[in-house]
Write a protein that holds these residues in place. Structure first.
Motif, mmCIF file in Angstrom:
data_model
loop_
_atom_site.group_PDB
_atom_site.id
_atom_site.type_symbol
_atom_site.label_atom_id
_atom_site.label_comp_id
_atom_site.label_asym_id
_atom_site.label_seq_id
_atom_site.Cartn_x
_atom_site.Cartn_y
_atom_site.Cartn_z
ATOM 1 N N MET A 190 0.784 -1.096 0.209
ATOM 2 C CA MET A 190 -0.030 -0.027 0.017
ATOM 3 C C MET A 190 0.947 1.358 -0.028
ATOM 4 N N PRO A 191 0.441 2.360 -0.673
ATOM 5 C CA PRO A 191 1.316 3.594 -0.658
ATOM 6 C C PRO A 191 1.472 4.123 0.622
ATOM 7 N N LYS A 192 2.745 4.827 1.022
ATOM 8 C CA LYS A 192 3.057 5.349 2.052
ATOM 9 C C LYS A 192 3.161 4.387 3.295
ATOM 10 N N ALA A 241 10.321 18.313 15.282
ATOM 11 C CA ALA A 241 10.832 17.649 14.004
ATOM 12 C C ALA A 241 10.024 17.868 12.845
ATOM 13 N N GLU A 242 8.605 17.786 12.976
ATOM 14 C CA GLU A 242 7.444 17.936 11.996
ATOM 15 C C GLU A 242 7.548 19.468 11.370
ATOM 16 N N ALA A 243 7.745 20.581 11.809
ATOM 17 C CA ALA A 243 7.894 21.959 11.605
ATOM 18 C C ALA A 243 9.140 21.904 10.665
ATOM 19 N N THR A 244 10.342 21.187 11.514
ATOM 20 C CA THR A 244 11.491 21.221 10.660
ATOM 21 C C THR A 244 11.535 20.896 9.270
ATOM 22 N N LEU A 245 11.039 19.764 9.381
ATOM 23 C CA LEU A 245 10.838 18.975 7.925
ATOM 24 C C LEU A 245 9.870 19.688 6.996
ATOM 25 N N SER A 246 8.795 20.254 7.471
ATOM 26 C CA SER A 246 7.823 21.014 6.584
ATOM 27 C C SER A 246 8.347 22.269 6.032
ATOM 28 N N ALA A 247 9.461 22.694 6.615
ATOM 29 C CA ALA A 247 10.064 23.878 6.015
ATOM 30 C C ALA A 247 10.711 23.876 4.810
ATOM 31 N N GLY A 248 10.861 22.552 4.361
ATOM 32 C CA GLY A 248 11.447 22.354 2.997
ATOM 33 C C GLY A 248 10.786 21.181 2.281
ATOM 34 N N CYS A 249 9.627 20.608 2.843
ATOM 35 C CA CYS A 249 8.876 19.421 2.176
ATOM 36 C C CYS A 249 7.547 19.873 1.986
ATOM 37 N N PRO A 250 6.927 19.926 0.631
ATOM 38 C CA PRO A 250 5.518 20.249 0.497
ATOM 39 C C PRO A 250 4.648 19.484 0.916
ATOM 40 N N LEU A 259 2.897 16.433 6.515
ATOM 41 C CA LEU A 259 3.682 15.648 7.426
ATOM 42 C C LEU A 259 2.978 15.433 8.972
ATOM 43 N N SER A 260 1.858 15.963 9.061
ATOM 44 C CA SER A 260 1.015 16.217 10.276
ATOM 45 C C SER A 260 0.687 14.467 10.731
ATOM 46 N N LEU A 261 0.661 14.360 11.794
ATOM 47 C CA LEU A 261 0.488 12.842 12.427
ATOM 48 C C LEU A 261 -0.609 12.219 12.059
ATOM 49 N N THR A 262 -1.847 13.074 11.819
ATOM 50 C CA THR A 262 -3.100 12.416 11.183
ATOM 51 C C THR A 262 -3.045 12.011 10.017
ATOM 52 N N VAL A 263 -2.157 12.773 9.164
ATOM 53 C CA VAL A 263 -2.298 12.557 7.561
ATOM 54 C C VAL A 263 -0.843 11.435 7.336
ATOM 55 N N PHE A 264 0.102 11.703 8.171
ATOM 56 C CA PHE A 264 1.186 10.820 8.061
ATOM 57 C C PHE A 264 1.567 10.435 9.447
ATOM 58 N N PRO A 265 1.132 9.230 9.603
ATOM 59 C CA PRO A 265 1.153 8.616 10.787
ATOM 60 C C PRO A 265 2.658 7.938 11.044
ATOM 61 N N LEU A 292 13.069 17.742 -0.222
ATOM 62 C CA LEU A 292 13.463 18.480 0.916
ATOM 63 C C LEU A 292 14.299 19.787 0.173
ATOM 64 N N GLY A 293 13.665 21.003 0.201
ATOM 65 C CA GLY A 293 14.358 21.944 -0.445
ATOM 66 C C GLY A 293 14.472 21.550 -1.957
ATOM 67 N N LYS A 294 15.905 21.354 -2.388
ATOM 68 C CA LYS A 294 16.008 21.186 -3.709
ATOM 69 C C LYS A 294 16.474 19.624 -3.971
ATOM 70 N N ILE A 295 16.548 18.676 -2.976
ATOM 71 C CA ILE A 295 16.857 17.471 -3.430
ATOM 72 C C ILE A 295 15.848 16.446 -3.141
ATOM 73 N N GLU A 296 15.704 15.306 -3.857
ATOM 74 C CA GLU A 296 14.858 14.131 -3.456
ATOM 75 C C GLU A 296 15.345 13.393 -2.241
ATOM 76 N N VAL A 297 14.472 12.929 -1.556
ATOM 77 C CA VAL A 297 14.449 12.372 -0.211
ATOM 78 C C VAL A 297 13.613 11.114 0.020
ATOM 79 N N VAL A 298 13.853 10.278 0.923
ATOM 80 C CA VAL A 298 12.758 9.423 1.449
ATOM 81 C C VAL A 298 12.520 9.857 3.022
ATOM 82 N N ILE A 299 11.156 10.285 3.271
ATOM 83 C CA ILE A 299 10.982 10.684 4.782
ATOM 84 C C ILE A 299 10.272 9.458 5.163
ATOM 85 N N TRP A 300 10.810 8.877 6.342
ATOM 86 C CA TRP A 300 10.246 8.034 6.994
ATOM 87 C C TRP A 300 9.599 8.175 8.588
ATOM 88 N N ARG A 301 8.619 8.170 8.761
ATOM 89 C CA ARG A 301 7.895 8.637 10.183
ATOM 90 C C ARG A 301 8.477 7.436 11.049
#
Length: 185
Positions: free
Chosen positions: A54-56, A116-125, A128-134, A143-152
């Motif tokens: 399943m996605p994500k 942590a969430e606010a820090t990542l959200s500064a560069g990730c569109p 990442l809120s806990l309800t949407v990204f558990p 993140l900014g100008k680079i590709e990343v994989v974010i894992w909560r």
């Protein structure tokens, strides 16, 4: 498997403030895995972790030392922090698949704390809120100008996987964003 004892590109760097801590993750074995649906069961068994379909979504082994992150309908990032060899495990599988060791291509930054969430959200569109990204959610994004994989990995903890060549940029970006992270989130 490649020798994961290579010098970490972020060795000696750490940021800690009341809102967020940034730490280079310990070396890990990483595998880029591609497979058709008919190979998923055999690969899951060989790796000791059920490949999410399943996605994500992510899944971890019972020991917690190996994780599989869903990146697409037929693509996973396998991370082993316990010293295992996921490439050798996949080599035992007869079903058609592609497994490439990317241990030296990637590195990771641990982002933890109330900010942590606010820090990542500064560069990730991405939201990442806990309800949407558990906890357990993962996504290939930017993140900014680079590709990343974010894992909560926890309610206030994330693992950011990026290419080694972009790791200084990612760390610098996150360090700057951490300065503005709210203490109470």
């Amino acid at each position: 498997m490649a020798d994961a004892s290579r010098i970490h590109p972020l060795a000696g760097r750490k940021v800690a403030n009341p809102a967020v801590t940034l730490t280079p993750a310990e070396p890990a074995a990483r595998l880029s895995l591609r497979a058709r649906p008919d190979a998923v069961a055999a690969l899951s068994k060989a790796l000791g972790v059920k490949l999410p379909e399943m996605p994500k979504r992510s899944a971890t082994s019972k020991s917690g030392g190996r994780a599989a992150l869903w990146l697409g309908p037929d693509e996973w990032l396998v991370i082993d922090t316990a010293g295992g060899d996921p490439l050798a495990d996949c080599a035992k599988v007869k079903a058609l698949h592609s497994a490439v060791d990317i241990s030296h291509r990637n590195t990771a930054i641990l982002v933890e704390g109330k900010g942590a969430e606010a820090t990542l959200s500064a560069g990730c569109p991405q939201d990442l809120s806990l309800t949407v990204f558990p906890v357990g959610a993962c996504s290939r994004t930017i993140l900014g100008k680079i590709e990343v994989v974010i894992w909560r990995t926890g309610e206030t903890a994330f693992r950011v996987e990026c290419w080694r060549s972009f790791s200084a940029y990612a760390f610098d970006f996150l360090e700057e964003a951490a300065r503005d992270a709210p203490i109470a989130a």
